[in-house]
Design an enzyme around this catalytic site. Structure first.
Site: not given
Lengths: 67, 259
Positions: B98, B159, B185-186, B207-208
């Site tokens: 990545k 995040g 992301a996001g 992830n987050s």
């Protein structure tokens, strides 16, 4: 004794130490680290033969959490 | 069976899970299992003898069916990213990388110029290159042309939990791409992941949203179900929108109608 740079900090090792000796000294699991000496990746099968020299810059890297 | 195809690799799961921000390796592993993710991201870090629990290599290797996708986080130039990729491949034994080059920690927006250059080099070197990019259709096409295995445009800042703020650009990227588009992301909620899949994304990377939830394994499972539902809906074909009502029942008047 000789002094090398390990992950940006000074580390003292016996003269003639191989990369595998350094891993034993710092208590690192050889299978879960990547090793770079003076910008050269040292593959697992070369670590016991690769002798460290005064002033070598050694990076020992692991996989940590990341997205 | 509906697979996610990345280079010569096929995955039955369309959810990719990140491993950052979890409270412990144990919780992270539970979440990985619950997610059903087969592709899992990790980051390169310097070994620290005082924090041996940081090392996720052995614990992740113990989970069957997992392929590691290291990222190049920490790199701020193409050269640094290429170096990180080569070191990471040594350790992961996986061709996936990545590419993540974000020079400014305030917004973590990816550098398009350095990212493009790193991807061009890494694709030539045989990596399966997965670039994290802004939702830019032109850049996405250029990355496809240099041989990336996918493009991973952001839904919103890393995040931030702002969801699919880039939805219009994502739609263009999906329409124009011949490689999987992966929203990276996001994302905050499973419904956003479902929407991304309904739009035609090949996968989502989360992830987050999982790691900082009150119950990461349960949230991982919720994302897995949402991704699966969204993918099924996309494959089934969504109905077209209409500005007018279109009745689903016969409008023949019969109550009180004169016979």
């Amino acid at each position: 004794m000789i002094t090398i740079e390990l992950n940006g900090k000074q580390q003292i090792v016996p003269p003639g130490s191989a990369v595998t000796d350094l891993l034993s000294i710092i208590g690192s699991d050889e299978k879960s680290v990547a090793i770079v000496v003076n910008d050269e990746i040292i593959r697992p099968d070369k670590r016991s033969a690769h002798r460290l020299l005064e002033g070598d810059r050694v990076e020992i890297l692991i996989f940590a959490g990341g997205g | 069976m509906d697979f996610l195809q990345l280079g010569s690799y096929t995955f039955s799961s369309h959810l990719i899970l990140g491993t950052g921000k979890f409270s412990s390796a144990t919780v992270m592993l539970e979440a990985v299992r619950a997610s059903g993710a087969q592709l899992v991201t990790v980051a390169l870090r310097r070994f620290n003898r005082d924090q041996p629990a940081d090392d996720l290599f052995s614990p992740l290797r113990a989970v069957p069916g997992i392929t590691l996708m290291p990222n190049t986080s920490g790199a701020s130039t193409a050269a640094e990213a290429v170096r990180a990729a080569n070191i990471a491949r040594e350790l992961s034994g996986s061709p996936f990388i990545k590419v993540e080059i974000h020079p400014n920690p305030q917004h973590l927006m990816p550098d398009p110029i350095e990212t493009f250059e790193a991807c061009r080099i890494l694709a030539k070197e045989g990596f399966l290159v997965m670039p994290y990019i802004a939702a830019d259709p032109v850049l996405a096409k250029r990355l496809e042309e240099v041989g990336c295995a996918s493009v991973m445009p952001l839904g919103s800042a890393i995040g931030s939990g702002q969801g699919l703020a880039t939805v219009e650009m994502l739609n263009i990227i999906i329409r124009e791409s011949n490689i999987p588009v992966i929203v990276d992301a996001g994302l905050r909620s499973p419904s956003e992941a479902a929407l991304a899949m309904e739009m035609g994304c090949g996968a989502v990377l989360v992830n987050s949203a999982v790691a900082v939830s009150d119950n990461p394994p349960a949230m991982a499972e919720a994302f897995a179900e949402a991704v699966s539902a969204g993918r099924k809906a996309f494959k089934a074909g969504l109905m077209s929108k209409s500005s007018l009502a279109i009745a689903t029942s016969p409008l023949t008047a019969f109550l009180g109608a004169k016979v």
